[in-house]
Write an enzyme that holds these catalytic residues in place. Structure first.
Site: not given
Length: 493
Positions: A181, A212-213
Site C-alpha cells: 500500500d 506485506s499488507g
C-alpha cells in the site's frame, strides 16, 4: 496493520522463476511491452536487448534514462500502434477504443481496448519477489488481454512519487502499482503535487499486491465479490480485474498536520497499537504477512496507552456542516478545499462530537474494507461516498480481549465480540491531537511524525480498477450511462 496474518508461508508458483537475465538491477529500469506509440522514435539506432521468447531485458537508467529504449512487441502480429493482435492468416480490423468520460462530466466505466499502462513495481516489496511474480502471473494475462505496458522498477523510498510527478501521463490509460500500500500512497501524493494535479489525479489507478499488507488490493477483491484470498491468489484476482478493465470511483482522505504538511491517503491513518505494529514490524519484512502476527504478539506483551484528544464529524450530520474558515482555504492552493475543517488552532465546530475519554490503545480511520489481506476490518459494508470508518479502542481493554479482537478480524467478526472498549462510527472528518508525544502515525503504512492532525474524506475523487459499487448494491445505471458489453473474465480464484 496487526492481526492474524497467514500462518502459512506464501505458496510459490512453480512457474514463478527468476528472469533469464537474473535478478532485478539495483538501479531503476524500464521494460516496455507491445506497441507504445508515445515512445516511438525515442531511441532510433539503439539496439533493444531481448531474451528468449521476446521478453525485453531490464535496462539501467544510468546507461539509458530514456523510457523508450526498450520498446518491444508483446505479441506477434501487433504491427501497428494501438492495433489488436491478430492470429496468422486471419485478418482483423483494430477494435475501436472505448472513450473514457471525464469525472467532471459524468461517470466512466471502462479502460480502452487496446490499453496502455505504466507499471510501477517495487522489487524489494514484501518478500522481494515482485518482479518474479509480475513475469509469472501478470505479464501472460496482460498479453492475452491486449494490455501493453511499460515496467518501471523503483530504487528507493519516494522514487515512484518522483516518477509520476514528472511523467507524461497522456501516453498511459492507467497507472498500475505493484507492491504494498505504501507505493500507491507515493503515487497518489506524487500526482497531487503536479501543477496539473486536477487532471493528473483523474488517471485511473490499479493495485496489484506484492507487498506485506496489501489492504487496498484485498478491499478491491472484496468489492468485486470474490472470496478473501492472499498471496498469488489475490494477485491473480486483481490482475483479472485489470484485464476486465472496469473502473469505479473511490474516496480520498485529505490530511492536514500541525506542521502545515498536507498528505493524501488512499487507505488509512492509524495511531497507537496498529501504527506501532505496522512500523516496528518492518524489521520482519521478509516474513511477508507473518510480520504483523509477530509484531502484534510483541506489542501485546508490552501494551501501551496513548493520551490524546479525538473529535469527529459523524456522517449523519453532514447536512449541518459549516463553511471552512478563510484561513484554512489560504493554506495552500494544491488539492481540493477541505470544507469541513477549520484551522487546528481553533476548536472543532460545535456540531462535531468530542470523545470524552483521552486514553486510547488505538485510533484508526479507514477508507476501505480491509486493513490487510487477512484483516477484514470493516465488515459493515462498502462505505458510502464521502464517509470513512472510524474505530478506536479505549484504555482498559485487556490483552486477552485485544488479541481476541484481532484474531476475529480475519473473518470480520470482531464487531461480534461485544467489547465495551471498542467504538465504531462512520464519519466524514476527524481531528486527533496527541497529548504526550507518544505513539506514531502510520498513513497507508508509512511512518508520520506524531503531531496534531485532522482530515476529511473527498468523495469519489480517484478512479480505481475495480467493480462498480452496483456490484455490491445492484442498481442499473441510467440508460444514457449503460456501459458497453464486456465479456466476463475467467473464473476468479
Amino acid at each position: 496493520m496487526p492481526g492474524r496474518a497467514a500462518l502459512r508461508a506464501g505458496s510459490e508458483d512453480p512457474a514463478a522463476r527468476p528472469s533469464p537475465r537474473g535478478a532485478a538491477p539495483d538501479s531503476a529500469s524500464a521494460v516496455s511491452s507491445s506497441s507504445d506509440p508515445a515512445a516511438e522514435g525515442d531511441d532510433a539506432g539503439v539496439p533493444t536487448a531481448r531474451t528468449p521468447g521476446g521478453e525485453g531485458e531490464t535496462h539501467s537508467r544510468h546507461r539509458d534514462a530514456r523510457l523508450g529504449s526498450t520498446d518491444k512487441e508483446l505479441k506477434a502480429g501487433a504491427t501497428a500502434a494501438g492495433s489488436a493482435p491478430t492470429a496468422p492468416g486471419s485478418p482483423r480490423q483494430p477494435e475501436p477504443r472505448v472513450e473514457v468520460m471525464d469525472p467532471a462530466g459524468g461517470p466512466r466505466n471502462l479502460l480502452p481496448r487496446p490499453c496502455r499502462v505504466l507499471v510501477l513495481l517495487n522489487p524489494r516489496g514484501g518478500k522481494g519477489k515482485g518482479l518474479q511474480l509480475f513475469r509469472s502471473h501478470v505479464q501472460p494475462r496482460l498479453a492475452q488481454a491486449d494490455v501493453s505496458y511499460r515496467l518501471m522498477l523503483t530504487e528507493r523510498r519516494n522514487h515512484a512519487r518522483e516518477l509520476v510527478r514528472a511523467e507524461e501521463l497522456g501516453r498511459w490509460d492507467a497507472l498500475v502499482v505493484m507492491s504494498g500500500d505504501g507505493l500507491m500512497h507515493e503515487v497518489v501524493n506524487g500526482l497531487m503535487e503536479r501543477p496539473d494535479w486536477e487532471t493528473a489525479i483523474r488517471k485511473p489507478l490499479c493495485s496489484l499486491p506484492a507487498g506485506s499488507g496489501n489492504a487496498l488490493a484485498a478491499s478491491v477483491n472484496h468489492y468485486a465479490g470474490y472470496e478473501q484470498v492472499t498471496n498469488e491468489d489475490l494477485l491473480n484476482n486483481c490482475t483479472l480485474l485489470l484485464c476486465r478493465r472496469r473502473l469505479a470511483p473511490m474516496n480520498l482522505l485529505s490530511l492536514r498536520m500541525e506542521s502545515g504538511l498536507r498528505v493524501f491517503s488512499v487507505l488509512s491513518l492509524a495511531w497507537g497499537f496498529i501504527a506501532d505494529v505496522d512500523i516496528e514490524s518492518e524489521k520482519f519484512r521478509r516474513l511477508g504477512e507473518m510480520r504483523f502476527t509477530v509484531g502484534t504478539l510483541l506489542r501485546l506483551a508490552a501494551l501501551r496507552v496513548y493520551r490524546g484528544q479525538l473529535a469527529y464529524l459523524p456522517a449523519e450530520r453532514v447536512a449541518s456542516k459549516v463553511p471552512a474558515s478563510p484561513a484554512l482555504d489560504r493554506q495552500d492552493h494544491q488539492g481540493p478545499v477541505d470544507t469541513h475543517l477549520v484551522p487546528l488552532e481553533e476548536p472543532v465546530p460545535a456540531h462535531w462530537t468530542v470523545v470524552p475519554e483521552q486514553d486510547f490503545v488505538l485510533v484508526l480511520a479507514l477508507l476501505h474494507s480491509h486493513l490487510g489481506s487477512e484483516m477484514f476490518a470493516a465488515p459493515m459494508g462498502h462505505r458510502a461516498a464521502g464517509a470513512m470508518h472510524l474505530f478506536y479502542v479505549r484504555a482498559g481493554v485487556s490483552r486477552a480481549m485485544l488479541l481476541r479482537l484481532f484474531l476475529a478480524m480475519e473473518k470480520g467478526r470482531h464487531m461480534e465480540c461485544d467489547c465495551p472498549y471498542l467504538v465504531y462510527v462512520p464519519v466524514v472528518a476527524f481531528r486527533l491531537e496527541p497529548k504526550d508525544g507518544k505513539g506514531m502515525f502510520a498513513v497507508d503504512g508509512e511512518l508520520m511524525v506524531s503531531e496534531a492532525v485532522q482530515g476529511q474524506v473527498h468523495p469519489n475523487y480517484i478512479w480505481m480498477v475495480s467493480e462498480p459499487s452496483s456490484r455490491l448494491e445492484p442498481q442499473p445505471p441510467p440508460p444514457s450511462q449503460q456501459p458497453p458489453h464486456v465479456p466476463p473474465p475467467e473464473d476468479p480464484v
